[in-house]
Design a protein around this motif. Structure first.
Motif, PDB file in Angstrom:
ATOM      1  N   ALA A 192       5.954   2.966   3.299  1.00  0.00           N
ATOM      2  CA  ALA A 192       5.100   3.573   2.526  1.00  0.00           C
ATOM      3  C   ALA A 192       5.077   2.839   1.101  1.00  0.00           C
ATOM      4  O   ALA A 192       4.218   2.611   0.578  1.00  0.00           O
ATOM      5  CB  ALA A 192       5.579   5.135   2.070  1.00  0.00           C
ATOM      6  N   VAL A 193       6.263   2.098   0.710  1.00  0.00           N
ATOM      7  CA  VAL A 193       6.205   1.291  -0.413  1.00  0.00           C
ATOM      8  C   VAL A 193       5.387   0.156  -0.072  1.00  0.00           C
ATOM      9  O   VAL A 193       4.620  -0.217  -0.882  1.00  0.00           O
ATOM     10  CB  VAL A 193       7.734   0.941  -0.785  1.00  0.00           C
ATOM     11  N   GLN A 194       5.583  -0.458   0.930  1.00  0.00           N
ATOM     12  CA  GLN A 194       4.572  -1.725   1.250  1.00  0.00           C
ATOM     13  C   GLN A 194       3.131  -1.352   1.404  1.00  0.00           C
ATOM     14  O   GLN A 194       2.279  -2.363   0.922  1.00  0.00           O
ATOM     15  CB  GLN A 194       5.196  -2.201   2.502  1.00  0.00           C
ATOM     16  N   LEU A 195       2.877  -0.054   1.704  1.00  0.00           N
ATOM     17  CA  LEU A 195       1.401   0.303   2.144  1.00  0.00           C
ATOM     18  C   LEU A 195       0.904   0.625   0.574  1.00  0.00           C
ATOM     19  O   LEU A 195      -0.400   0.907   0.685  1.00  0.00           O
ATOM     20  CB  LEU A 195       1.323   1.408   2.852  1.00  0.00           C
ATOM     21  N   GLY A 196       1.741   0.616  -0.649  1.00  0.00           N
ATOM     22  CA  GLY A 196       0.932   0.896  -1.901  1.00  0.00           C
ATOM     23  C   GLY A 196       1.426   1.959  -2.363  1.00  0.00           C
ATOM     24  O   GLY A 196       0.899   2.491  -3.461  1.00  0.00           O
ATOM     25  N   LEU A 197       2.663   2.773  -2.172  1.00  0.00           N
ATOM     26  CA  LEU A 197       2.954   3.741  -3.000  1.00  0.00           C
ATOM     27  C   LEU A 197       4.105   3.353  -3.790  1.00  0.00           C
ATOM     28  O   LEU A 197       4.799   4.269  -4.403  1.00  0.00           O
ATOM     29  CB  LEU A 197       3.809   4.856  -1.767  1.00  0.00           C
ATOM     30  N   ARG A 198       4.426   2.296  -4.203  1.00  0.00           N
ATOM     31  CA  ARG A 198       5.315   1.718  -5.100  1.00  0.00           C
ATOM     32  C   ARG A 198       5.043   2.633  -6.443  1.00  0.00           C
ATOM     33  O   ARG A 198       5.825   2.922  -7.292  1.00  0.00           O
ATOM     34  CB  ARG A 198       5.341   0.122  -5.178  1.00  0.00           C
ATOM     35  N   ARG A 199       3.682   2.420  -7.006  1.00  0.00           N
ATOM     36  CA  ARG A 199       3.396   2.693  -8.143  1.00  0.00           C
ATOM     37  C   ARG A 199       3.413   4.326  -8.317  1.00  0.00           C
ATOM     38  O   ARG A 199       3.875   4.728  -9.233  1.00  0.00           O
ATOM     39  CB  ARG A 199       1.887   2.290  -8.540  1.00  0.00           C
ATOM     40  N   PRO A 200       2.885   4.983  -7.354  1.00  0.00           N
ATOM     41  CA  PRO A 200       3.071   6.536  -7.423  1.00  0.00           C
ATOM     42  C   PRO A 200       4.569   6.927  -7.683  1.00  0.00           C
ATOM     43  O   PRO A 200       5.145   8.002  -8.447  1.00  0.00           O
ATOM     44  CB  PRO A 200       2.516   6.893  -6.225  1.00  0.00           C
ATOM     45  N   LEU A 201       5.350   5.973  -6.795  1.00  0.00           N
ATOM     46  CA  LEU A 201       6.763   6.596  -6.877  1.00  0.00           C
ATOM     47  C   LEU A 201       7.597   6.172  -7.959  1.00  0.00           C
ATOM     48  O   LEU A 201       8.132   6.792  -8.669  1.00  0.00           O
ATOM     49  CB  LEU A 201       7.670   5.837  -5.599  1.00  0.00           C
ATOM     50  N   ALA A 202       6.994   5.097  -8.741  1.00  0.00           N
ATOM     51  CA  ALA A 202       7.462   4.404  -9.909  1.00  0.00           C
ATOM     52  C   ALA A 202       7.230   5.752 -11.092  1.00  0.00           C
ATOM     53  O   ALA A 202       8.074   5.836 -11.902  1.00  0.00           O
ATOM     54  CB  ALA A 202       7.285   3.127 -10.154  1.00  0.00           C
ATOM     55  N   TRP A 203       5.784   5.875 -11.182  1.00  0.00           N
ATOM     56  CA  TRP A 203       5.366   7.166 -11.849  1.00  0.00           C
ATOM     57  C   TRP A 203       6.246   8.071 -11.980  1.00  0.00           C
ATOM     58  O   TRP A 203       6.661   8.885 -12.962  1.00  0.00           O
ATOM     59  CB  TRP A 203       3.744   7.193 -11.879  1.00  0.00           C
ATOM     60  N   LEU A 204       6.428   8.623 -10.847  1.00  0.00           N
ATOM     61  CA  LEU A 204       7.229   9.930 -10.584  1.00  0.00           C
ATOM     62  C   LEU A 204       8.701   9.788 -10.999  1.00  0.00           C
ATOM     63  O   LEU A 204       9.096  10.790 -11.863  1.00  0.00           O
ATOM     64  CB  LEU A 204       7.279  10.516  -9.079  1.00  0.00           C
TER      65      LEU A 204
END
Length: 228
Positions: A83-95
């Motif tokens: 999920a992080v590789q597919l582009g969810l790094r920023r939402p997780l970082a924001w959370l």
């Protein structure tokens, strides 16, 4: 005669001890790590009880449930990484910024842990690996300094081209003094950033392989066939 025999016996014994010592220290370090992990995430800890709760639907034995729960947790890391590789790094970082980082005490610990993990994440240090190791010969023929060149584009200072070089003082992450030196003082070093880092981490005990060949200027043949 007896004293020489005793010294020979002690010398041989010390040689055997030094030969065995790296293995003993390695086993001791592994035992310490296992003991530390058992105290942190063992079956008797809070984290261990949570892992046992994950494995409880699949096993009746507490220890088997702990083992199954650990496997479930390890297996869940793969879809998280995907999920992080597919582009969810920023939402997780924001959370995390909205929750953990804003907590008065937990936020400080999380920031320290995040910086430490960042040192191990090579993808976050991609800009460092893009630098080029170079030799800087101060004065043109003076002291040779192993440094990093951030850019191959020179800048002009007082009508003379200069290269920006970074002389490391802390290789992980890279920090040090930024120096602008004349272009003719800088020559490529035949090594990668990993090689430069290993040299600095060993405090010079690791020699720069093929450094002499990289430091020499290529010979230029004149019209009469002689090298200059």
């Amino acid at each position: 005669m007896i004293r020489q025999s005793f010294r020979s016996l002690v010398t041989t014994w010390l040689t055997g001890l030094l030969a065995l010592l790296p293995l003993v220290l390695t086993l001791a370090l592994l035992a310490w790590i296992v003991n530390l992990l058992n105290k942190l995430v063992g079956p008797a800890t809070v984290i261990g009880q949570l892992l046992a709760a994950l494995g409880q639907p699949f096993a009746s034995s507490p220890y088997l449930a702990y083992f199954v729960g650990t496997l479930v947790l390890l297996g869940s890391l793969y879809p998280l990484g995907l999920a992080v590789q597919l582009g969810l790094r920023r939402p997780l970082a924001w959370l995390l910024d909205m929750t953990l980082r804003r907590a008065p005490l937990i936020g400080n610990f999380y920031n320290i842990a995040d910086r430490f993990v960042g040192l191990l994440d090579k993808s976050k240090n991609a800009d460092i690996t893009a630098m080029s190791p170079v030799w800087c010969f101060f004065g043109g023929e003076g002291a040779a300094v192993l440094a990093l060149q951030p850019s191959s584009e020179p800048i002009e200072l007082d009508g003379r081209p200069y290269f920006a070089v970074l002389v490391p003082t802390a290789p992980i992450p890279v920090g040090g003094g930024l120096i602008y030196v004349p272009v003719e003082w800088v020559r490529p070093a035949d090594m990668g950033v990993d090689g430069l880092t290993s040299i600095y981490l060993s405090m010079g005990l690791t020699p720069p392989h093929q450094a002499g060949k990289a430091a020499k200027e290529p010979a230029v043949l004149t019209d009469d066939g002689k090298a200059s």
